[in-house]
Design a protein around this motif. Structure first.
Motif, PDB file in Angstrom:
ATOM      1  N   ALA A   1      10.445  -2.125   0.493  1.00  0.00           N
ATOM      2  CA  ALA A   1      10.038  -0.740   0.713  1.00  0.00           C
ATOM      3  C   ALA A   1       8.551  -0.623   1.060  1.00  0.00           C
ATOM      4  O   ALA A   1       7.845   0.214   0.530  1.00  0.00           O
ATOM      5  CB  ALA A   1      10.370   0.095  -0.520  1.00  0.00           C
ATOM      6  N   GLY A   2       8.074  -1.490   1.943  1.00  0.00           N
ATOM      7  CA  GLY A   2       6.732  -1.334   2.475  1.00  0.00           C
ATOM      8  C   GLY A   2       5.656  -2.247   1.933  1.00  0.00           C
ATOM      9  O   GLY A   2       4.607  -2.376   2.541  1.00  0.00           O
ATOM     10  N   THR A   3       5.886  -2.855   0.765  1.00  0.00           N
ATOM     11  CA  THR A   3       4.919  -3.810   0.215  1.00  0.00           C
ATOM     12  C   THR A   3       5.691  -4.976  -0.389  1.00  0.00           C
ATOM     13  O   THR A   3       6.886  -4.847  -0.673  1.00  0.00           O
ATOM     14  CB  THR A   3       4.027  -3.195  -0.893  1.00  0.00           C
ATOM     15  OG1 THR A   3       4.762  -3.144  -2.117  1.00  0.00           O
ATOM     16  CG2 THR A   3       3.516  -1.819  -0.529  1.00  0.00           C
TER      17      THR A   3
ATOM     18  N   ALA B   1       3.650   1.747   0.287  1.00  0.00           N
ATOM     19  CA  ALA B   1       4.904   2.153  -0.363  1.00  0.00           C
ATOM     20  C   ALA B   1       5.066   3.672  -0.294  1.00  0.00           C
ATOM     21  O   ALA B   1       6.169   4.179  -0.083  1.00  0.00           O
ATOM     22  CB  ALA B   1       4.939   1.667  -1.805  1.00  0.00           C
ATOM     23  N   ARG B   2       3.975   4.409  -0.453  1.00  0.00           N
ATOM     24  CA  ARG B   2       4.024   5.875  -0.369  1.00  0.00           C
ATOM     25  C   ARG B   2       4.425   6.302   1.043  1.00  0.00           C
ATOM     26  O   ARG B   2       5.243   7.194   1.226  1.00  0.00           O
ATOM     27  CB  ARG B   2       2.665   6.467  -0.757  1.00  0.00           C
ATOM     28  CG  ARG B   2       2.681   7.975  -0.851  1.00  0.00           C
ATOM     29  CD  ARG B   2       1.425   8.594  -1.472  1.00  0.00           C
ATOM     30  NE  ARG B   2       0.172   7.945  -1.134  1.00  0.00           N
ATOM     31  CZ  ARG B   2      -0.539   7.170  -1.961  1.00  0.00           C
ATOM     32  NH1 ARG B   2      -0.128   6.936  -3.186  1.00  0.00           N
ATOM     33  NH2 ARG B   2      -1.678   6.629  -1.566  1.00  0.00           N
ATOM     34  N   HIS B   3       3.850   5.628   2.044  1.00  0.00           N
ATOM     35  CA  HIS B   3       4.232   5.926   3.434  1.00  0.00           C
ATOM     36  C   HIS B   3       5.732   5.703   3.632  1.00  0.00           C
ATOM     37  O   HIS B   3       6.416   6.533   4.246  1.00  0.00           O
ATOM     38  CB  HIS B   3       3.431   5.048   4.403  1.00  0.00           C
ATOM     39  CG  HIS B   3       3.941   5.105   5.802  1.00  0.00           C
ATOM     40  ND1 HIS B   3       3.729   6.190   6.638  1.00  0.00           N
ATOM     41  CD2 HIS B   3       4.697   4.233   6.519  1.00  0.00           C
ATOM     42  CE1 HIS B   3       4.330   5.969   7.802  1.00  0.00           C
ATOM     43  NE2 HIS B   3       4.918   4.792   7.752  1.00  0.00           N
TER      44      HIS B   3
ATOM     45  N   PHE C   1      13.831  -0.520  -2.758  1.00  0.00           N
ATOM     46  CA  PHE C   1      14.637   0.673  -2.989  1.00  0.00           C
ATOM     47  C   PHE C   1      16.107   0.282  -2.977  1.00  0.00           C
ATOM     48  O   PHE C   1      16.484  -0.703  -2.364  1.00  0.00           O
ATOM     49  CB  PHE C   1      14.315   1.793  -1.992  1.00  0.00           C
ATOM     50  CG  PHE C   1      14.851   1.591  -0.600  1.00  0.00           C
ATOM     51  CD1 PHE C   1      15.932   2.324  -0.129  1.00  0.00           C
ATOM     52  CD2 PHE C   1      14.256   0.682   0.260  1.00  0.00           C
ATOM     53  CE1 PHE C   1      16.416   2.150   1.167  1.00  0.00           C
ATOM     54  CE2 PHE C   1      14.724   0.499   1.552  1.00  0.00           C
ATOM     55  CZ  PHE C   1      15.812   1.234   2.001  1.00  0.00           C
ATOM     56  N   ARG C   2      16.900   1.064  -3.693  1.00  0.00           N
ATOM     57  CA  ARG C   2      18.329   0.802  -3.856  1.00  0.00           C
ATOM     58  C   ARG C   2      19.121   1.646  -2.864  1.00  0.00           C
ATOM     59  O   ARG C   2      18.795   2.814  -2.641  1.00  0.00           O
ATOM     60  CB  ARG C   2      18.732   1.165  -5.283  1.00  0.00           C
ATOM     61  CG  ARG C   2      20.163   0.901  -5.594  1.00  0.00           C
ATOM     62  CD  ARG C   2      20.455   1.327  -7.014  1.00  0.00           C
ATOM     63  NE  ARG C   2      21.862   1.100  -7.298  1.00  0.00           N
ATOM     64  CZ  ARG C   2      22.495   1.588  -8.322  1.00  0.00           C
ATOM     65  NH1 ARG C   2      21.870   2.354  -9.184  1.00  0.00           N
ATOM     66  NH2 ARG C   2      23.761   1.330  -8.500  1.00  0.00           N
ATOM     67  N   LEU C   3      20.157   1.036  -2.290  1.00  0.00           N
ATOM     68  CA  LEU C   3      21.033   1.743  -1.361  1.00  0.00           C
ATOM     69  C   LEU C   3      22.377   1.049  -1.298  1.00  0.00           C
ATOM     70  O   LEU C   3      22.578   0.007  -1.928  1.00  0.00           O
ATOM     71  CB  LEU C   3      20.395   1.824   0.026  1.00  0.00           C
ATOM     72  CG  LEU C   3      20.274   0.531   0.852  1.00  0.00           C
ATOM     73  CD1 LEU C   3      19.995   0.897   2.309  1.00  0.00           C
ATOM     74  CD2 LEU C   3      19.172  -0.375   0.348  1.00  0.00           C
TER      75      LEU C   3
END
Length: 160
Positions: free
Chosen positions: A132-134, A8-10, A139-141
């Protein structure tokens, strides 16, 4: 950001590179399925933009279909839209081509840039949520941001 898991950090770093201020939110409960994600976030299942990876049958190219959480993808329609039959990708192919595991594949930041189709049903919504990676991160968009960041084509991809 330090409280995010490595994957998630990546992905947060990928978002930071775009510079639109999107933030990864990691939940304690799974957001792997559209229903789980909607429950964790507090939105409708339709607002979940699920990233589904397919494989071009002849080319072997990754094809990303970003579909509304309430829709099933019409694989024959996708094949017609891209000019090549598609098949479901196995977990190894998904990990190799995206860098992420099934259930956490985000719409951008893939190891190999895929061909991208976006469900037209997402375009009518004000806000959407994507992995978002996991399997626990989202994430919101907006739909317009999704089109802009992926370069995807908005098409009718749902069954029925």
């Amino acid at each position: 950001m330090t409280d995010l898991t490595p994957s998630a950090r990546h992905f947060q770093e990928v978002l930071d590179g775009i510079g639109l201020g999107h933030r990864v939110v990691e939940h304690s409960d799974s957001t792997r399925t559209s229903e789980d994600a909607a429950a964790a976030i507090g939105c409708t299942v339709a607002q979940i933009a699920k990233s589904l990876i397919f494989r071009g049958k002849e080319s072997g190219r990754p094809v990303l279909v970003i579909a509304s959480g309430v829709n099933r993808v019409d694989e024959k329609a996708v094949g017609r839209l891209i000019g090549e039959k598609i098949e479901r990708a196995d977990p190894g192919f998904v990990r190799e081509k995206t860098g992420y595991a099934i259930g956490g594949v985000p719409p951008i930041g893939h190891a190999e840039p895929p061909l991208v189709l976006i469900d037209a049903d997402l375009a009518v919504l004000e806000t959407i949520w994507a992995a978002a990676g996991t399997p626990n991160a989202v994430f919101r968009l907006t739909p317009a941001e999704l089109v802009s960041m992926t370069g995807g084509r908005v098409e009718t991809v749902r069954k029925g």
